[in-house]
Design an enzyme around this catalytic site. Structure first.
Site, PDB file in Angstrom:
ATOM      1  N   GLY A   1      -0.317  -2.431   6.146  1.00  0.00           N
ATOM      2  CA  GLY A   1      -0.830  -3.900   6.775  1.00  0.00           C
ATOM      3  C   GLY A   1      -1.259  -4.814   6.733  1.00  0.00           C
TER       4      GLY A   1
ATOM      5  N   ASP B   1      -8.408  -1.912   5.066  1.00  0.00           N
ATOM      6  CA  ASP B   1      -8.626  -0.931   5.571  1.00  0.00           C
ATOM      7  C   ASP B   1      -8.336   0.291   4.951  1.00  0.00           C
ATOM      8  OD1 ASP B   1      -5.593  -2.048   5.432  1.00  0.00           O
ATOM      9  OD2 ASP B   1      -5.636   0.288   7.039  1.00  0.00           O
TER      10      ASP B   1
ATOM     11  N   THR C   1       0.806  -1.068   0.114  1.00  0.00           N
ATOM     12  CA  THR C   1      -0.194  -0.328   0.381  1.00  0.00           C
ATOM     13  C   THR C   1       0.754   1.943   0.023  1.00  0.00           C
ATOM     14  OG1 THR C   1      -2.004  -1.503   1.128  1.00  0.00           O
ATOM     15  CG2 THR C   1      -1.567   1.370   1.293  1.00  0.00           C
TER      16      THR C   1
END
Lengths: 353, 353
Positions: free
Chosen positions: B270, B249, B218
């Site tokens: 993560g 997320d 990401t």
């Protein structure tokens, strides 16, 4: 092939067990007789007594009362908070009175696009689905995401595929059809042509249910079981005439739903965009944990100060691990109710009761 | 027709102005010369020097350095944090080195399904898209959701339709094709048949980029502009071989991205499920606001205590309104960098530098 599938299921269940290891409860035997409490809501909005016909008001009060009583029976039988939250939200989804499951509003394309989420305050596990259209009970899809997948949130066709593989009950779009909701859609489309805001949704237009604001109507539940564990869940059909795959706060852990045995369980309802930007459900928990505020102080501050400051309309239900309850809202009304272990029960709608 | 469109645009911009009213800054003229700072990340994961070829390492360091320098130029020109975060994330999306935009990984069906979000710390406005496949720069779609819609989060086909109507650049799936990512998918599918966990992704298998963990990658940015305003943004291609419309997320305000002038701007990277359950980005802000902790204390506690306790792997970048920076991670490495107003710059990859 079948052997491989069974092996895979076994491995998944092992993985799930590992995922649900109690990281959070500090639970001991003596806590296995925690007082049980159940709180539910059926949405906040411009709900005015002056717009409400007595027979409709009675329907809402009867339904909330019945759901609370059934949920309390389950808690007394020793069911966990996660189970009870799922079960009572299924009852609310199956009722056409609320904007979730069977009562879900139509999106711009004339179909129901529903969201739901569930969180276990013991393990901090969570599951959510967004934008599903053929699942009879979205809250049960959220439960299966939590229990039987590595993920927290699934969306759209993919979430429906997962639900299908999990043998969840799927239904034809006809199941959700509701003439009053359809008239709401037609009115909303008409209004969109001439105005950009969402005024004029006072429950008097186009034959919609009296007192039912067509932006709101989400359902939710928070529960404390005899093992001292909290859980929270939320389910919604979103906004009438919503476009572009809009996702509100209901399926978002932290925004619309949050549960943590160390603080509280929260389910929100209102104008979702403001609840997302304010991370409302988790904020109540954070204020309790980081500032040692009571659940009433924390919930009231979030709804009546922080949300009000950004003109975020709505409310929430919250419950802590000692059984203390808060149900603040900054709108004219919120369908809400609480039942305690001794059977004492409150069901309320308006802001002055 | 054109007149109607222009009128509509004017009305939308008026609405947007109203939405972006400064509710949060307490900004005064003297703050118009805030020190400017920019922090970026390119993902956290099992990034080991022993697996990294020097020429690949150099590519990453050069790219991060170039993006930081270009971003700093924009900040010095007086661009806002929201603009700069969008622009530098576009640069990272356009690079095949990272798992976002052009470098995005393949999902189970062999296509890219990308997520992005952006938040303005001054107004607390935010925008996000989830599960988009044909938008060249998902972060710009998130920006348009924030600026030109009433919503915070749009998903799937609906989000793509919105992007199209907003004249955002759409691309053919070929644009995202990347042989190394495709081999990652094939390997992941193969592994799924024989194992359920995500081990063995050490960067040595199947010709994937050395040191590139296929779960992570990401990108994100946080910025402080001369007006004293913070912003945060995150963009991702998610997980290789992801199924069922999984949402991580990155597009979730509060989980992967959060910004508030009164506390900090945060972008995470993560194992998304753990970041959602821990509401990580907002948690850093809450600890600062409610416990008066420094950004370093708050960020370190969230990543190295709270996330570690639930085995949540990853890291984050965080920046407060005074220009203090934190970049904690609990993995072997995180592509990361910061640049200050005086041009001093740090670019790091491993945990021991």
């Amino acid at each position: 092939m079948k052997t491989i599938t069974l092996t895979a299921l076994f491995l998944i269940s092992m993985f799930t067990m590992d995922k649900t290891l109690n990281v959070n409860s500090g639970q001991t035997d003596k806590e296995f007789n925690s007082p049980v409490v159940l709180v539910i809501h059926g949405g906040a909005g411009t709900i005015l007594k002056s717009n409400m016909r007595p027979e409709i008001e009675k329907k809402y009060r009867d339904m909330l009362t019945s759901v609370l009583n059934q949920g309390m029976e389950l808690l007394k039988e020793g069911k966990t908070s996660v189970d009870v939250v799922e079960q009572v939200i299924r009852m609310l989804e199956d009722s056409p009175l609320f904007n979730a499951g069977k009562g879900a509003v139509f999106n711009h394309e004339g179909k129901q696009e529903m969201d739901a989420s569930l969180m276990d305050g013991k393990s901090l596990n969570a599951g959510a689905v967004a934008g599903v259209s053929n699942i009879k009970n979205p809250i049960s899809a959220a439960r299966l995401v939590m229990d039987n997948s590595e993920h927290v949130m699934l969306s759209g066709k993919g979430a429906e595929q997962f639900a299908k593989e999990q043998k969840l009950e799927l239904v034809d779009p006809d199941y959700f059809y509701n003439e009053k909701r359809y008239i709401q859609l037609k009115n909303a489309i008409k209004r969109d042509n001439i105005q950009l805001d969402h005024d004029g949704e006072d429950g008097k237009q186009g034959g919609i249910l009296p007192g039912q604001d067509d932006k709101f109507g989400t359902v939710g539940a928070v529960s404390l079981d005899k093992y001292g564990n909290l859980a929270a869940g939320t389910s919604t059909g979103g906004m009438t005439n919503k476009k572009y795959g809009r996702v509100g706060d209901s399926p978002l852990i932290g925004a619309g739903t949050y549960a943590n045995n160390n603080s509280c369980a929260v389910s929100c309802t209102g104008h979702g965009e403001f609840f997302i930007r304010s991370v409302v459900a988790y904020d109540v928990s954070a204020i309790m944990q980081y500032q040692n505020k009571s659940i009433k102080e924390a919930a009231d501050y979030v709804v009546n100060t922080k949300l009000k400051n950004i003109k975020g309309a709505g409310g929430l239900i919250a419950l802590d691990a000692k059984g203390n309850v808060a149900m603040p809202f900054n709108t004219k009304g919120m369908y809400r109710g609480v039942i305690y272990q001794d059977g004492s029960l409150e069901v309320k709608i308006y802001d002055d009761e």
